[in-house]
Motif scaffolding. Structure first.
Motif, PDB file in Angstrom:
ATOM      1  N   PHE A   1       0.980  -1.244   0.052  1.00 43.87           N
ATOM      2  CA  PHE A   1      -0.026  -0.110  -0.080  1.00 43.87           C
ATOM      3  C   PHE A   1       0.813   1.242  -0.057  1.00 43.87           C
ATOM      4  CE2 PHE A   1      -1.931   3.470   2.605  1.00 43.87           C
ATOM      5  CZ  PHE A   1      -2.860   3.809   2.021  1.00 43.87           C
ATOM      6  N   ILE A   2       1.922   1.105   1.058  1.00 41.22           N
ATOM      7  CA  ILE A   2       2.976   2.616   0.951  1.00 41.22           C
ATOM      8  C   ILE A   2       3.572   2.722  -0.384  1.00 41.22           C
ATOM      9  CG2 ILE A   2       4.726   3.370   2.154  1.00 41.22           C
ATOM     10  CD1 ILE A   2       4.183   1.957   4.681  1.00 41.22           C
TER      11      ILE A   2
ATOM     12  N   THR B   1       4.042   6.481  -5.144  1.00 32.97           N
ATOM     13  CA  THR B   1       4.559   6.439  -6.242  1.00 32.97           C
ATOM     14  C   THR B   1       3.547   6.802  -7.036  1.00 32.97           C
ATOM     15  OG1 THR B   1       4.028   3.857  -6.584  1.00 32.97           O
ATOM     16  CG2 THR B   1       6.287   4.833  -6.107  1.00 32.97           C
ATOM     17  N   THR B   2       2.085   6.703  -6.796  1.00 35.32           N
ATOM     18  CA  THR B   2       1.052   7.218  -7.668  1.00 35.32           C
ATOM     19  C   THR B   2       0.056   8.320  -7.142  1.00 35.32           C
ATOM     20  OG1 THR B   2      -0.471   5.479  -6.876  1.00 35.32           O
ATOM     21  CG2 THR B   2       1.026   4.749  -8.658  1.00 35.32           C
ATOM     22  N   GLY B   3       0.196   8.573  -6.050  1.00 39.77           N
ATOM     23  CA  GLY B   3      -0.391   9.597  -5.318  1.00 39.77           C
ATOM     24  C   GLY B   3      -1.939   9.314  -5.217  1.00 39.77           C
ATOM     25  N   THR B   4      -2.440   8.109  -5.309  1.00 37.43           N
ATOM     26  CA  THR B   4      -3.794   7.737  -5.267  1.00 37.43           C
ATOM     27  C   THR B   4      -4.283   7.581  -4.000  1.00 37.43           C
ATOM     28  OG1 THR B   4      -3.182   6.457  -7.328  1.00 37.43           O
ATOM     29  CG2 THR B   4      -5.211   6.000  -6.084  1.00 37.43           C
ATOM     30  N   ARG B   5      -5.573   8.244  -3.695  1.00 37.82           N
ATOM     31  CA  ARG B   5      -6.288   8.067  -2.459  1.00 37.82           C
ATOM     32  C   ARG B   5      -6.184   6.476  -1.957  1.00 37.82           C
ATOM     33  NH1 ARG B   5      -8.872  12.668  -1.059  1.00 37.82           N
ATOM     34  NH2 ARG B   5      -8.706  14.414  -2.417  1.00 37.82           N
ATOM     35  N   SER B   6      -6.421   6.509  -0.670  1.00 35.74           N
ATOM     36  CA  SER B   6      -6.311   5.161  -0.097  1.00 35.74           C
ATOM     37  C   SER B   6      -7.399   4.165  -0.311  1.00 35.74           C
ATOM     38  CB  SER B   6      -6.328   5.518   1.369  1.00 35.74           C
ATOM     39  OG  SER B   6      -6.581   4.314   2.348  1.00 35.74           O
ATOM     40  N   GLU B   7      -8.575   4.759  -0.252  1.00 32.22           N
ATOM     41  CA  GLU B   7      -9.755   3.742  -0.673  1.00 32.22           C
ATOM     42  C   GLU B   7      -9.533   3.292  -2.136  1.00 32.22           C
ATOM     43  OE1 GLU B   7     -14.657   3.643  -0.753  1.00 32.22           O
ATOM     44  OE2 GLU B   7     -13.446   5.383  -0.162  1.00 32.22           O
ATOM     45  N   ARG B   8      -9.114   4.102  -3.098  1.00 29.51           N
ATOM     46  CA  ARG B   8      -8.775   3.589  -4.275  1.00 29.51           C
ATOM     47  C   ARG B   8      -7.674   2.360  -4.713  1.00 29.51           C
ATOM     48  NH1 ARG B   8     -12.448   5.975  -7.187  1.00 29.51           N
ATOM     49  NH2 ARG B   8     -13.174   7.947  -6.544  1.00 29.51           N
ATOM     50  N   ILE B   9      -6.837   2.575  -3.549  1.00 28.13           N
ATOM     51  CA  ILE B   9      -5.786   1.472  -3.697  1.00 28.13           C
ATOM     52  C   ILE B   9      -6.446   0.172  -3.091  1.00 28.13           C
ATOM     53  CG2 ILE B   9      -3.295   1.076  -2.801  1.00 28.13           C
ATOM     54  CD1 ILE B   9      -2.638   3.801  -2.775  1.00 28.13           C
TER      55      ILE B   9
ATOM     56  N   PRO C   1      -6.979   7.656 -14.856  1.00 26.81           N
ATOM     57  CA  PRO C   1      -6.044   6.483 -14.785  1.00 26.81           C
ATOM     58  C   PRO C   1      -4.436   7.198 -14.911  1.00 26.81           C
ATOM     59  CG  PRO C   1      -7.619   6.081 -16.717  1.00 26.81           C
ATOM     60  CD  PRO C   1      -7.810   7.720 -16.027  1.00 26.81           C
ATOM     61  N   CYS C   2      -3.388   6.331 -14.460  1.00 31.17           N
ATOM     62  CA  CYS C   2      -2.098   6.958 -14.397  1.00 31.17           C
ATOM     63  C   CYS C   2      -1.281   5.682 -14.821  1.00 31.17           C
ATOM     64  CB  CYS C   2      -1.864   7.377 -13.144  1.00 31.17           C
ATOM     65  SG  CYS C   2      -1.590   6.333 -11.678  1.00 31.17           S
ATOM     66  N   LEU C   3      -0.116   6.164 -15.342  1.00 33.84           N
ATOM     67  CA  LEU C   3       0.975   5.265 -15.865  1.00 33.84           C
ATOM     68  C   LEU C   3       1.707   4.836 -14.535  1.00 33.84           C
ATOM     69  CD1 LEU C   3       1.983   3.640 -18.310  1.00 33.84           C
ATOM     70  CD2 LEU C   3       3.465   5.260 -18.721  1.00 33.84           C
ATOM     71  N   ILE C   4       1.806   3.308 -14.246  1.00 29.86           N
ATOM     72  CA  ILE C   4       2.530   3.005 -12.887  1.00 29.86           C
ATOM     73  C   ILE C   4       3.920   2.888 -13.458  1.00 29.86           C
ATOM     74  CG2 ILE C   4       2.839   1.189 -11.477  1.00 29.86           C
ATOM     75  CD1 ILE C   4      -0.069   0.001 -12.316  1.00 29.86           C
ATOM     76  N   PRO C   5       4.812   3.478 -12.509  1.00 26.48           N
ATOM     77  CA  PRO C   5       6.179   3.557 -12.693  1.00 26.48           C
ATOM     78  C   PRO C   5       6.830   2.073 -13.118  1.00 26.48           C
ATOM     79  CG  PRO C   5       5.588   4.914 -10.824  1.00 26.48           C
ATOM     80  CD  PRO C   5       4.268   4.005 -11.160  1.00 26.48           C
TER      81      PRO C   5
ATOM     82  N   HIS D   1      -2.937   9.908   4.024  1.00 26.86           N
ATOM     83  CA  HIS D   1      -3.137  10.976   2.884  1.00 26.86           C
ATOM     84  C   HIS D   1      -2.004  11.582   2.757  1.00 26.86           C
ATOM     85  CE1 HIS D   1      -5.405  13.134   0.238  1.00 26.86           C
ATOM     86  NE2 HIS D   1      -5.107  14.411   0.575  1.00 26.86           N
ATOM     87  N   THR D   2      -0.919  11.397   3.793  1.00 28.33           N
ATOM     88  CA  THR D   2       0.450  12.181   3.626  1.00 28.33           C
ATOM     89  C   THR D   2       1.219  11.539   2.554  1.00 28.33           C
ATOM     90  OG1 THR D   2       0.488  12.636   6.149  1.00 28.33           O
ATOM     91  CG2 THR D   2       2.478  12.896   5.046  1.00 28.33           C
ATOM     92  N   LEU D   3       1.075  10.239   2.222  1.00 22.65           N
ATOM     93  CA  LEU D   3       1.608   9.714   1.082  1.00 22.65           C
ATOM     94  C   LEU D   3       1.308  10.292  -0.299  1.00 22.65           C
ATOM     95  CD1 LEU D   3       1.160   6.026   2.169  1.00 22.65           C
ATOM     96  CD2 LEU D   3       3.302   7.356   1.982  1.00 22.65           C
ATOM     97  N   LYS D   4      -0.015  10.891  -0.393  1.00 24.24           N
ATOM     98  CA  LYS D   4      -0.424  11.685  -1.401  1.00 24.24           C
ATOM     99  C   LYS D   4       0.504  12.905  -1.675  1.00 24.24           C
ATOM    100  CE  LYS D   4      -4.343  13.699  -3.866  1.00 24.24           C
ATOM    101  NZ  LYS D   4      -4.281  12.832  -5.295  1.00 24.24           N
ATOM    102  N   HIS D   5       0.610  13.694  -0.437  1.00 24.06           N
ATOM    103  CA  HIS D   5       1.374  14.823  -0.450  1.00 24.06           C
ATOM    104  C   HIS D   5       2.952  14.471  -0.837  1.00 24.06           C
ATOM    105  CE1 HIS D   5      -1.977  16.800   0.956  1.00 24.06           C
ATOM    106  NE2 HIS D   5      -1.846  16.390   2.290  1.00 24.06           N
TER     107      HIS D   5
END
Length: 401
Positions: free
Chosen positions: A216-217, A222-230, A268-272, A330-334
């Motif tokens: 999850f982390i 790396t994608t800045g996605t919100r928690s619930e969507r992960i 959508p986003c491209l995964i690293p 949410h700090t992971l998105k920041h």
């Protein structure tokens, strides 16, 4: 006159003893008091949660068959009736919520109903709102008062109540935004801390218990996605779930054609590449071992699992009490946004990747954007064409510096 009726509520019934022998005949229990009527819940004094569920079901049965008459004055409408009407009218929208969101919403409605349910709409004023807020978390109270305001104005728009005045909700001040981000060292420490947690049996490590939190982390940072969507995502295309397409390397963060608020986009986003290789290996190994729920990257006991509690425990263990109070999932998105801006990506590029707007990036992260004023700062370092250094205005000032 306003009708001030007390809603059905729980009371404790004391233990009862035989008057002759003194032997205990009835254990203490919870009962529902509804005016002069008392209803046995069948729940012992230790089972408060069960008694609350019984009270909730009792209220549903009591009010389900009583329609709310239109056109009543605010002193004639009980807030509990408006709550019921609001829930019935928005049943479809509520049903679409995820399980954690739905549970949170139901708890909020329950707290609102416990305090406001027996009051009439005209009793919503500053003093009553302050009483509702007393001794409680301002953030929780703010959300619940916003829901109550939506319920009252929804009933007014639907013609179920005539407001003689605008209700005074006395909202607490919205807390300041907590714009913290993890350093690279902190992110790695969290990942290693999660990978290093094992289940032990007779002093021997058997299996990792926080691998899903580490995954999850990595995805969040790396994608800045919100928690619930992960944590609701799947490696396989399933209806109603975000899809991590391991073939194309694209994270489809919005399931299907689900409506998303404009300030919470989910493009959508491209995964690293390195993250994509890791996710492919995790999925391949889980399928090879026949792991239950292998299609879910964030899983626990074969099901998608919200890592909220696990992350809460992990951040306290790894970062310490003081730092843990400043950060959350949410700090992971920041962190992702801050890292991308520090690498020199433009505001538009970061906004596209994080699925937000450039305006939000500038407003939230403006002070972190390196080089946004570089042209202005470099203007002080460029020699002015046609003017000798000693003749420039303010040259003595620069000498003093």
């Amino acid at each position: 006159m306003p009708r001030h009726l007390k809603e059905p509520h729980l009371i404790k019934r004391k233990p009862r003893y035989d008057p002759i022998t003194g032997r205990l005949t009835h254990h203490p229990t919870w009962i529902v008091k509804d005016g002069p009527k008392q209803v046995v819940t069948g729940c012992s004094i230790d089972n408060l949660e069960g008694a609350r569920r019984f009270l909730h079901e009792y209220n549903i049965k009591k009010y389900a068959s009583i329609p709310l008459k239109p056109g009543l004055e605010d002193h004639q409408v009980i807030i509990g009736d408006l709550i019921r009407y609001y829930l019935e009218a928005n049943a479809g929208w509520i049903a679409e919520k995820s399980v954690p969101r739905k549970r949170e919403f139901v708890n909020q409605i329950d707290r609102i109903n416990q305090f406001w349910g027996g009051k009439t709409v005209d009793q919503i004023d500053t003093l009553t709102s302050k009483e509702f807020q007393a001794g409680r978390n301002p953030n929780s109270v703010l959300k619940e008062l916003e829901i109550l305001r939506a319920i009252v104005f929804f009933g007014s728009d639907e013609g179920k109540v005539k407001l003689s005045r605008k209700p005074k909700f006395a909202m607490p001040r919205k807390p300041d935004s907590r714009l913290h981000y993890f350093s690279e060292e902190e992110v790695w420490a969290l990942i290693k801390g999660a990978m290093g947690r094992f289940h032990t049996f007779k002093g021997m490590d058997t299996h990792r218990v926080a691998l899903h939190i580490a995954i999850f982390i990595i995805i969040a940072a790396t994608t800045g996605t919100r928690s619930e969507r992960i944590w609701t995502a799947s490696f396989e295309c399933e209806p109603g779930r975000p899809w991590i397409d391991l073939e194309s390397g694209i994270f489809y963060r919005k399931p299907g054609a689900k409506f998303v608020p404009l300030n919470k986009l989910a493009n959508p986003c491209l995964i690293p590449t390195r993250v994509l290789r890791l996710l492919r290996r995790i999925y391949r190994e889980a399928k090879r071992k026949g792991v239950e729920g292998a299609q879910y990257p964030i899983r626990w006991q074969g099901r998608p699992a919200d890592p909220r509690r696990g992350f809460y425990t992990l951040k306290h263990l790894v970062l310490g009490q003081e730092r843990a109070k400043q950060v959350n999932r949410h700090t992971l998105k920041h962190t992702c946004a801050t890292y991308l801006l520090a690498q020199g990506l433009t505001v538009d590029e970061v906004a596209d990747y994080l699925s937000t707007t450039p305006q939000v990036i500038r407003r939230v992260y403006g002070h972190l954007i390196p080089g946004q004023h570089s042209a202005a700062s470099q203007a002080f370092d460029r020699p002015k064409v046609g003017i000798r250094r000693r003749d420039r205005p303010g040259s003595s000032y620069w000498k003093e510096l």
